[in-house]
Design a protein around this motif. Structure first.
Motif, mmCIF file in Angstrom:
data_model
loop_
_atom_site.group_PDB
_atom_site.id
_atom_site.type_symbol
_atom_site.label_atom_id
_atom_site.label_comp_id
_atom_site.label_asym_id
_atom_site.label_seq_id
_atom_site.Cartn_x
_atom_site.Cartn_y
_atom_site.Cartn_z
ATOM 1 N N LYS A 331 49.330 10.431 21.259
ATOM 2 C CA LYS A 331 49.211 10.775 22.683
ATOM 3 C C LYS A 331 48.341 9.813 23.466
ATOM 4 O O LYS A 331 47.935 10.121 24.588
ATOM 5 N N ARG A 332 48.059 8.630 22.892
ATOM 6 C CA ARG A 332 47.148 7.747 23.612
ATOM 7 C C ARG A 332 47.533 6.275 23.438
ATOM 8 O O ARG A 332 48.262 5.907 22.520
ATOM 9 N N THR A 333 46.997 5.466 24.338
ATOM 10 C CA THR A 333 47.185 4.021 24.279
ATOM 11 C C THR A 333 46.067 3.412 23.436
ATOM 12 O O THR A 333 45.287 4.117 22.801
ATOM 13 N N GLY A 334 45.955 2.092 23.489
ATOM 14 C CA GLY A 334 44.922 1.407 22.727
ATOM 15 C C GLY A 334 43.576 1.352 23.418
ATOM 16 O O GLY A 334 42.766 0.463 23.128
ATOM 17 N N VAL A 335 43.314 2.295 24.309
ATOM 18 C CA VAL A 335 42.010 2.414 24.978
ATOM 19 C C VAL A 335 41.263 3.587 24.356
ATOM 20 O O VAL A 335 41.755 4.721 24.379
ATOM 21 N N ILE A 336 40.086 3.314 23.803
ATOM 22 C CA ILE A 336 39.311 4.362 23.148
ATOM 23 C C ILE A 336 37.882 4.334 23.676
ATOM 24 O O ILE A 336 37.109 3.410 23.387
ATOM 25 N N ALA A 337 37.540 5.345 24.478
ATOM 26 C CA ALA A 337 36.179 5.482 25.005
ATOM 27 C C ALA A 337 35.406 6.437 24.108
ATOM 28 O O ALA A 337 35.935 7.465 23.672
ATOM 29 N N PHE A 338 34.138 6.092 23.840
ATOM 30 C CA PHE A 338 33.362 6.887 22.885
ATOM 31 C C PHE A 338 31.872 6.815 23.203
ATOM 32 O O PHE A 338 31.416 5.934 23.938
ATOM 33 N N ASN A 339 31.133 7.732 22.619
ATOM 34 C CA ASN A 339 29.664 7.712 22.660
ATOM 35 C C ASN A 339 29.108 8.071 21.301
ATOM 36 O O ASN A 339 29.707 8.867 20.560
ATOM 37 N N LEU A 340 27.975 7.477 20.962
ATOM 38 C CA LEU A 340 27.217 7.837 19.761
ATOM 39 C C LEU A 340 26.064 8.736 20.168
ATOM 40 O O LEU A 340 25.313 8.396 21.094
ATOM 41 N N ASP A 341 25.918 9.841 19.479
ATOM 42 C CA ASP A 341 24.861 10.795 19.815
ATOM 43 C C ASP A 341 23.500 10.105 19.885
ATOM 44 O O ASP A 341 23.112 9.360 18.973
ATOM 45 N N GLY A 342 22.777 10.371 20.976
ATOM 46 C CA GLY A 342 21.411 9.890 21.100
ATOM 47 C C GLY A 342 21.275 8.445 21.544
ATOM 48 O O GLY A 342 20.136 7.967 21.719
ATOM 49 N N LEU A 343 22.380 7.755 21.750
ATOM 50 C CA LEU A 343 22.311 6.343 22.132
ATOM 51 C C LEU A 343 23.007 6.119 23.473
ATOM 52 O O LEU A 343 24.089 6.678 23.724
ATOM 53 N N HIS A 344 22.389 5.296 24.311
ATOM 54 C CA HIS A 344 23.051 4.932 25.557
ATOM 55 C C HIS A 344 24.180 3.957 25.228
ATOM 56 O O HIS A 344 24.033 3.084 24.362
ATOM 57 N N PRO A 345 25.314 4.084 25.922
ATOM 58 C CA PRO A 345 26.440 3.175 25.646
ATOM 59 C C PRO A 345 26.079 1.693 25.768
ATOM 60 O O PRO A 345 26.620 0.860 25.036
ATOM 61 N N HIS A 346 25.160 1.363 26.685
ATOM 62 C CA HIS A 346 24.756 -0.035 26.813
ATOM 63 C C HIS A 346 24.057 -0.533 25.547
ATOM 64 O O HIS A 346 24.232 -1.694 25.143
ATOM 65 N N ASP A 347 23.276 0.344 24.918
ATOM 66 C CA ASP A 347 22.627 -0.027 23.662
ATOM 67 C C ASP A 347 23.659 -0.221 22.555
ATOM 68 O O ASP A 347 23.555 -1.144 21.736
ATOM 69 N N VAL A 348 24.648 0.653 22.543
ATOM 70 C CA VAL A 348 25.713 0.523 21.546
ATOM 71 C C VAL A 348 26.469 -0.786 21.745
ATOM 72 O O VAL A 348 26.708 -1.540 20.791
ATOM 73 N N ALA A 349 26.827 -1.081 22.995
ATOM 74 C CA ALA A 349 27.582 -2.305 23.284
ATOM 75 C C ALA A 349 26.766 -3.547 22.954
ATOM 76 O O ALA A 349 27.310 -4.542 22.449
ATOM 77 N N THR A 350 25.464 -3.499 23.218
ATOM 78 C CA THR A 350 24.597 -4.636 22.898
ATOM 79 C C THR A 350 24.509 -4.848 21.396
ATOM 80 O O THR A 350 24.571 -5.994 20.903
ATOM 81 N N ALA A 351 24.398 -3.746 20.662
ATOM 82 C CA ALA A 351 24.338 -3.846 19.206
ATOM 83 C C ALA A 351 25.643 -4.400 18.643
ATOM 84 O O ALA A 351 25.632 -5.236 17.730
#
Length: 411
Positions: A331-351
């Motif tokens: 039911k979805r395309t190749g776009v996957i948005a997500f979050n890791l508990d306790g972490l800001h998305p910018h920190d995840v992307a930087t890592a």
């Protein structure tokens, strides 16, 4: 059949290291990379044919004009428009949607009319309608979403009424990875006397588009999301509607005859294309269309589905990772948005960037949607046909390593 391992060799930018790691480019919903075939066409235009179009009779001008209009025909065939008069070159999706709001909207939307959009729209498909509603004293309405993020068709039937003048919706979401039932929505809009405007930025690069089969009235998309250059895009409109619309930019190229106090316009499509156009961009967009056509849009769509079926269960297995949108890969395309508990998305992307993996983080120009989801931002991985299952594995491993590092301080 798509052979991503071979295809990626045709994209020079992918052959590099970022932070001492091989690049894994997963920000394709923002912009895609360009194959050598497109870069060569862009380079050849500036080296051999650089001249203005439609104006000159010298050889370079004639070559440039032929290539520019040949690109328009390629786009017409690519989206199955009825004729090239319905294909307008723009700066991108945003420009196309603004043209519709300013030209069609200002002419045909009246005080008390309704404009219907959804909570999943990109800002480019929200703000023009907000401004139009304000100018015309119309009402802007939103179609609700289901619990898994799909468009609530029962609510759509409530929101779209005989007062509705315009329905404007994304064909595919740039956050939720959802493909909307555009043909069904078009029938609903037309049954109430409204026109359907489609933001095709996230669908056109990934699946076969037939604007006549969709029966949309306007369809906008961008070149840079489909292996073409930045600064070039397309607005498709049905001839009957475009004929009734006035241009919103005026100057050279779009005029037929200029007198001291009045002027007349060229016929379609040129009456909307004021000034010197992005000639090189249009010609290179034509090359991108050739490239995608040779690969086959159905093959691209099937391959991306294969990647999603491979990577989504692996991501779902990571404890503390929230994935937005449908959990069923069908039911979805190749776009996957997500979050890791306790972490800001910018920190995840930087890592992830430190591991050579490029993803997007932020509100993705969809703040009303994230407010609706009750999150300030997400990280987003978006795949294209040059991504491999090895790229998927690198993403999963890097997310797991990021989680371990922030939890325990070790990788």
């Amino acid at each position: 059949m798509i052979d991503a391992s071979a295809i990626r060799n045709e994209f020079p930018i992918l052959d590099q290291q970022v932070n001492d790691e091989p690049l894994v480019y997963l920000d394709n919903a923002a912009t895609t990379q360009k194959p050598q075939a497109v870069l060569d066409v862009l380079n050849a235009y500036y080296h051999k044919d650089n001249a203005n179009v439609h104006r000159g009779v010298h050889t370079l001008a004639e070559r440039a004009t032929h290539a520019y209009e040949a690109a328009r025909e390629k786009v017409r065939a690519f989206i199955h428009a009825n004729e090239t008069a319905e294909v307008l070159f723009t700066r991108g999706t945003t420009t196309g949607l603004n043209w519709v709001a300013r030209s069609y909207g200002d002419a045909f939307v009246k005080e008390g009319d309704e404009i219907v959009i959804s909570y999943m729209e990109h800002h480019s498909n929200i703000i023009p309608w907000q401004q139009l509603a304000t100018r015309k004293k119309a009402t802007l309405k939103y179609i609700a979403l289901t619990d898994e993020g799909t468009l609530d068709m029962n609510d759509a039937k409530k929101q779209i009424t005989n007062k509705t003048a315009i329905v404007a919706l994304a064909h595919a979401s740039n956050v939720l990875g959802i493909i909307n039932p555009i043909k069904e929505l078009g029938e609903l809009a037309h049954n109430h006397g409204a026109v359907l405007v489609v933001d095709g930025a996230q669908s056109t690069p990934h699946m076969a588009i037939d604007v006549q089969a969709l029966n949309c009235d306007f369809f906008a998309f961008s070149g840079h999301k489909m292996c073409g250059p930045t600064g070039i895009g397309v607005l498709y409109g049905k001839r009957a509607l475009l004929e009734q619309m006035e241009p919103i930019e005026f100057g050279g190229e779009m005029i037929d005859f200029v007198e001291l106090y009045q002027s007349t316009w060229k016929e379609l499509p040129w009456k909307f294309e004021a000034g010197t156009p992005n000639i090189a961009g249009a010609i290179a967009l034509g090359a991108a269309v050739d490239y995608l056509t040779d690969l086959g849009l159905d093959a691209i769509h099937e391959y991306e589905a294969e990647l999603v079926h491979y990577v989504l269960p692996k991501l779902q297995a990571i404890e503390g990772l929230t994935i937005y949108g449908p959990q069923d890969p069908d039911k979805r395309t190749g776009v996957i948005a997500f979050n890791l508990d306790g972490l800001h998305p910018h920190d995840v992307a930087t890592a992830l960037d430190m591991e050579g993996i490029a993803v997007r983080a932020g509100h993705h120009c969809a703040q009303p949607l994230l407010t609706y989801l009750n999150v300030p931002a997400t990280a987003r991985a978006s795949f294209y046909f040059y991504n491999t299952k090895a790229d998927c594995d690198r993403l999963v491993e890097a997310i797991q390593a990021t989680k371990e590092f922030f939890q325990h301080g070790t990788i």
